[in-house]
Design an enzyme around this catalytic site. Structure first.
Site, mmCIF file in Angstrom:
data_model
loop_
_atom_site.group_PDB
_atom_site.id
_atom_site.type_symbol
_atom_site.label_atom_id
_atom_site.label_comp_id
_atom_site.label_asym_id
_atom_site.label_seq_id
_atom_site.Cartn_x
_atom_site.Cartn_y
_atom_site.Cartn_z
ATOM 1 N N HIS A 278 0.808 -1.224 0.000
ATOM 2 C CA HIS A 278 0.000 0.000 0.000
ATOM 3 C C HIS A 278 0.835 1.266 0.000
ATOM 4 C CE1 HIS A 278 -3.632 -2.442 1.722
ATOM 5 N NE2 HIS A 278 -3.392 -2.680 0.458
ATOM 6 N N ALA B 294 0.529 -9.354 18.954
ATOM 7 C CA ALA B 294 1.676 -9.724 18.121
ATOM 8 C C ALA B 294 2.999 -9.517 18.861
ATOM 9 C CB ALA B 294 1.659 -8.902 16.828
HETATM 10 P P1 NAD Z 1 -7.338 -3.300 10.324
HETATM 11 O O1 NAD Z 1 -7.319 -2.006 11.066
HETATM 12 O O2 NAD Z 1 -8.479 -3.593 9.436
HETATM 13 O O3 NAD Z 1 -7.290 -4.508 11.360
HETATM 14 C C1 NAD Z 1 -6.351 -4.566 12.374
HETATM 15 C C2 NAD Z 1 -6.319 -5.987 12.886
HETATM 16 O O4 NAD Z 1 -5.263 -6.077 13.809
HETATM 17 C C3 NAD Z 1 -7.596 -6.452 13.595
HETATM 18 O O5 NAD Z 1 -7.951 -7.741 13.130
HETATM 19 C C4 NAD Z 1 -7.168 -6.502 15.074
HETATM 20 O O6 NAD Z 1 -7.818 -7.541 15.796
HETATM 21 C C5 NAD Z 1 -5.701 -6.784 14.946
HETATM 22 N N1 NAD Z 1 -4.888 -6.304 16.056
HETATM 23 C C6 NAD Z 1 -4.978 -5.115 16.710
HETATM 24 N N2 NAD Z 1 -4.014 -5.010 17.621
HETATM 25 C C7 NAD Z 1 -3.289 -6.158 17.548
HETATM 26 C C8 NAD Z 1 -2.154 -6.646 18.234
HETATM 27 N N3 NAD Z 1 -1.556 -5.930 19.197
HETATM 28 N N4 NAD Z 1 -1.679 -7.860 17.907
HETATM 29 C C9 NAD Z 1 -2.274 -8.618 16.945
HETATM 30 N N5 NAD Z 1 -3.349 -8.198 16.257
HETATM 31 C C10 NAD Z 1 -3.854 -6.985 16.549
HETATM 32 O O7 NAD Z 1 -5.953 -3.392 9.570
HETATM 33 P P2 NAD Z 1 -5.602 -3.966 8.128
HETATM 34 O O8 NAD Z 1 -6.193 -5.323 7.989
HETATM 35 O O9 NAD Z 1 -4.141 -3.768 7.981
HETATM 36 O O10 NAD Z 1 -6.348 -3.042 7.067
HETATM 37 C C11 NAD Z 1 -6.469 -1.665 7.190
HETATM 38 C C12 NAD Z 1 -5.788 -0.803 6.123
HETATM 39 O O11 NAD Z 1 -5.403 0.344 6.838
HETATM 40 C C13 NAD Z 1 -4.532 -1.345 5.515
HETATM 41 O O12 NAD Z 1 -4.626 -1.140 4.159
HETATM 42 C C14 NAD Z 1 -3.391 -0.476 6.041
HETATM 43 O O13 NAD Z 1 -2.577 0.038 4.990
HETATM 44 C C15 NAD Z 1 -4.072 0.723 6.626
HETATM 45 N N6 NAD Z 1 -3.489 1.166 7.928
HETATM 46 C C16 NAD Z 1 -2.136 1.168 8.126
HETATM 47 C C17 NAD Z 1 -1.601 1.560 9.342
HETATM 48 C C18 NAD Z 1 -0.112 1.540 9.519
HETATM 49 O O14 NAD Z 1 0.631 1.710 8.543
HETATM 50 N N7 NAD Z 1 0.399 1.308 10.762
HETATM 51 C C19 NAD Z 1 -2.437 1.965 10.385
HETATM 52 C C20 NAD Z 1 -3.821 1.982 10.143
HETATM 53 C C21 NAD Z 1 -4.326 1.567 8.912
#
Ligand code: NAD
Length: 255
Positions: free
Chosen positions: A123, A234
């Site tokens: 992404h 995680a």
């Molecule tokens: P999502 O927000 O849809 O889902 C997050 C998932 O992570 C959930 O299933 C949740 O249960 C799990 N989760 C939360 N905390 C956790 C932990 N400590 N350990 C293990 N699991 C945990 O995220 P997605 O599926 O990546 O999709 C969302 C989109 O948003 C992606 O395309 C991404 O690019 C973008 N995004 C990116 C960031 C980043 O770069 N850090 C942050 C927010 C959103």
């Protein structure tokens, strides 16, 4: 804390014997670094907005200033964040197995800062800026910063460079992800809700002979076809898994 998670012996053995590991990561892996997921409850300034409007062409058309300012906020937040034990465990894993590819949906740079070298960014990059008309990447020096968002020399607004909802994924990244998923004999899916496509569908390419492991706080769609579900944070589960397979990391020898 990682000793609180029980890793089955056959799972540890499968990782130890793996020749090619593919890891698909999502926003959840960065949550313990303080980077909020889109589906976690937002707090503070952005609590009243749906985050989806910040990562779509429609949202940018409707309110480019708001989208730009939200990205500035996120850039500052990510720049101040540190890789957590989950990012560090994956970087260590890459040094221990013959081949390891981290395929990330994240737009932060925490995998790279943890030391992972073979990272496929599906992404794109939060810190990149593009022209909203020409799509080319813009350098800081090219930007006319007298407006918010700043403008490209062509007159169009600059926009955050990552891939937005409804946009095509970079073909090279998608190809690399497909190859890694097809080739792997051990697949880890970490911190993704499994609802954003095409990334979520990549796990369907994994061979039936491979070991499939899901690490998530919740039971996601990917858990259905997994051999193992580590339902835990995680930052605890990944160090526990890598330690169970290879033993705890040794401190560097004294000179
Ligand atoms: P999502 O927000 O849809 O889902 C997050 C998932 O992570 C959930 O299933 C949740 O249960 C799990 N989760 C939360 N905390 C956790 C932990 N400590 N350990 C293990 N699991 C945990 O995220 P997605 O599926 O990546 O999709 C969302 C989109 O948003 C992606 O395309 C991404 O690019 C973008 N995004 C990116 C960031 C980043 O770069 N850090 C942050 C927010 C959103």
């Amino acid at each position: 804390m990682s000793e609180n998670i029980l890793i089955p012996d056959d799972l540890a053995r499968a990782l130890r014997e793996a020749r090619s590991v593919a890891v698909l990561t999502g926003a959840g892996i960065s949550a313990e670094s303080g980077v909020p997921t889109f589906r976690s409850r937002q707090t503070g300034l952005w609590a009243r907005y749906d985050p989806m409007q910040f990562v779509s062409v429609e949202g940018f058309r409707r309110n480019p200033k708001l989208v730009w300012e939200w990205h500035q906020w996120l850039r500052e937040l990510v720049a101040a964040a540190q890789p957590n034990p989950a990012h560090l465990a994956l970087a260590r894993l890459e040094r221990l197995v013959p081949a390891c590819t981290v395929i990330t949906q994240n737009i932060d740079d925490l995998h790279e800062r943890a030391g992972s070298q073979n990272v496929v960014r599906l992404h794109g990059d939060l810190f990149e800026t593009r022209c909203s008309r020409e799509r080319r990447v813009l350098r800081e020096a090219e930007l006319d910063t007298s407006t918010v968002p700043p403008r490209c020399p062509c007159g169009a607004f600059a926009r955050p460079g990552e891939v937005w909802f409804g946009e095509a994924l970079p073909p090279e990244a998608l190809n690399a992800a497909v190859l890694a998923m097809r080739a792997c004999d051990f697949c880890l899916v970490v911190g993704t809700s499994a609802v954003v496509h095409p990334a979520a569908g990549l796990v369907n390419l994994v061979s039936d002979r491979a070991t499939r492991v899901v690490v998530n706080l919740e039971r996601t769609g990917h858990a259905v076809s997994a051999d193992y579900l580590l339902q835990a944070a995680a930052g605890m589960a990944l160090p526990a898994l890598v330690n169970a397979a290879f033993g705890p990391e040794q401190p560097p020898a004294a000179p």
